[in-house]
Design a protein around this motif. Sequence first.
Motif, PDB file in Angstrom:
ATOM      1  N   PHE A 267       0.874  -1.184   0.000  1.00 41.23           N
ATOM      2  CA  PHE A 267       0.000   0.000   0.000  1.00 41.23           C
ATOM      3  C   PHE A 267       0.905   1.226   0.000  1.00 41.23           C
ATOM      4  O   PHE A 267       1.671   1.436   0.942  1.00 41.23           O
TER       5      PHE A 267
ATOM      6  N   VAL B 219       1.689   5.225  -0.214  1.00 39.07           N
ATOM      7  CA  VAL B 219       1.086   6.523   0.111  1.00 39.07           C
ATOM      8  C   VAL B 219       2.110   7.622  -0.149  1.00 39.07           C
ATOM      9  O   VAL B 219       3.292   7.478   0.169  1.00 39.07           O
TER      10      VAL B 219
ATOM     11  N   ASN C  91       5.361   6.543   2.570  1.00 35.52           N
ATOM     12  CA  ASN C  91       5.471   5.583   3.678  1.00 35.52           C
ATOM     13  C   ASN C  91       6.715   4.724   3.523  1.00 35.52           C
ATOM     14  O   ASN C  91       7.101   4.339   2.420  1.00 35.52           O
TER      15      ASN C  91
ATOM     16  N   GLU D 265       8.340   1.394   5.181  1.00 38.50           N
ATOM     17  CA  GLU D 265       8.053   0.245   6.047  1.00 38.50           C
ATOM     18  C   GLU D 265       9.332  -0.426   6.527  1.00 38.50           C
ATOM     19  O   GLU D 265      10.437  -0.104   6.071  1.00 38.50           O
TER      20      GLU D 265
ATOM     21  N   CYS E 220       4.282   6.328   8.341  1.00 44.30           N
ATOM     22  CA  CYS E 220       3.339   6.763   7.292  1.00 44.30           C
ATOM     23  C   CYS E 220       3.920   7.931   6.491  1.00 44.30           C
ATOM     24  O   CYS E 220       4.778   8.682   6.978  1.00 44.30           O
ATOM     25  N   ALA E 221       3.352   8.088   5.286  1.00 46.97           N
ATOM     26  CA  ALA E 221       3.781   9.166   4.394  1.00 46.97           C
ATOM     27  C   ALA E 221       3.564  10.551   5.017  1.00 46.97           C
ATOM     28  O   ALA E 221       4.419  11.438   4.913  1.00 46.97           O
ATOM     29  N   GLU E 222       2.431  10.732   5.652  1.00 45.39           N
ATOM     30  CA  GLU E 222       2.090  12.063   6.181  1.00 45.39           C
ATOM     31  C   GLU E 222       3.077  12.493   7.262  1.00 45.39           C
ATOM     32  O   GLU E 222       3.513  13.644   7.314  1.00 45.39           O
TER      33      GLU E 222
ATOM     34  N   CYS F 177      -4.341   8.316   8.811  1.00 52.43           N
ATOM     35  CA  CYS F 177      -4.643   7.468   9.977  1.00 52.43           C
ATOM     36  C   CYS F 177      -4.665   8.317  11.251  1.00 52.43           C
ATOM     37  O   CYS F 177      -4.258   9.484  11.257  1.00 52.43           O
TER      38      CYS F 177
HETATM   39  N1  THU Z   1      -0.102   4.515   5.672  1.00 54.57           N
HETATM   40  C1  THU Z   1       0.250   5.803   5.420  1.00 54.57           C
HETATM   41  O1  THU Z   1       1.328   6.091   4.880  1.00 54.57           O
HETATM   42  N2  THU Z   1      -0.610   6.778   5.787  1.00 54.57           N
HETATM   43  C2  THU Z   1      -1.810   6.570   6.388  1.00 54.57           C
HETATM   44  O2  THU Z   1      -2.464   7.522   6.801  1.00 54.57           O
HETATM   45  C3  THU Z   1      -2.321   5.214   6.517  1.00 54.57           C
HETATM   46  C4  THU Z   1      -1.335   4.126   6.289  1.00 54.57           C
HETATM   47  C5  THU Z   1       0.841   3.473   5.319  1.00 54.57           C
HETATM   48  C6  THU Z   1       1.458   2.782   6.507  1.00 54.57           C
HETATM   49  C7  THU Z   1       1.806   1.431   5.943  1.00 54.57           C
HETATM   50  O3  THU Z   1       3.079   1.510   5.312  1.00 54.57           O
HETATM   51  C8  THU Z   1       0.753   1.186   4.872  1.00 54.57           C
HETATM   52  O4  THU Z   1       0.187   2.450   4.583  1.00 54.57           O
HETATM   53  C9  THU Z   1      -0.352   0.223   5.287  1.00 54.57           C
HETATM   54  O5  THU Z   1      -0.906   0.609   6.495  1.00 54.57           O
END
Ligand code: THU
Length: 160
Positions: free
Chosen positions: A44, A46, A62, A64, A73-75, A112
């Motif tokens: 996923f 972002v 993001n 990981e 997370c990206a934000e 999130c």
């Molecule tokens: N993720 C984000 O980058 N931003 C969010 O607000 C929600 C989730 C990323 C974290 C993780 O690498 C992947 O999405 C799945 O949760």
Amino acid sequence: MIEKQLQATIQVYDSVEELPNSVQNLMKVAVSARETAYAPYSKFQVGAALLLEDGTVVKGSNQENASYPSGLCAERTAIYAAGANYPELKIKVLAITASSIKHEVLEPIAPCGACRQAIAEYEQKQNQPIHIYFMGKKGKVIHVKSLLDILPLAFDNKFL
Ligand code: THU
């Protein structure tokens, strides 16, 4: 006991083409940031792009980790980069986009809870709201004029 209603207004755009030009451009940067996501586990991806008050754009994606909770997370990657590199500049706009290698992401993906808390801190720090636009890979885009519209009753440093 009294009952209170909490209200928030969101704006829903049909597609990225309907956004004001400056936001379209920021969303394009978010798309390019999304392509730098390191998401081998969730698949996923972002991307986030922040527009600062002097026109500087800061990107995040993001990142990981095999030890899952160590990822970010990206934000938050983007907002912490802005805080670290441009501590005196206010953040005006945040654009977010998400896609998945496993399925088409056609609905807007909101930040999130942990990212909402982090963004709230920066609104508090700069004493100015941050406009947030979020989408999937394509399709509708949601706009909120402040993080607090998606985090009512936020915890902040005035309680400390
Ligand atoms: N993720 C984000 O980058 N931003 C969010 O607000 C929600 C989730 C990323 C974290 C993780 O690498 C992947 O999405 C799945 O949760």
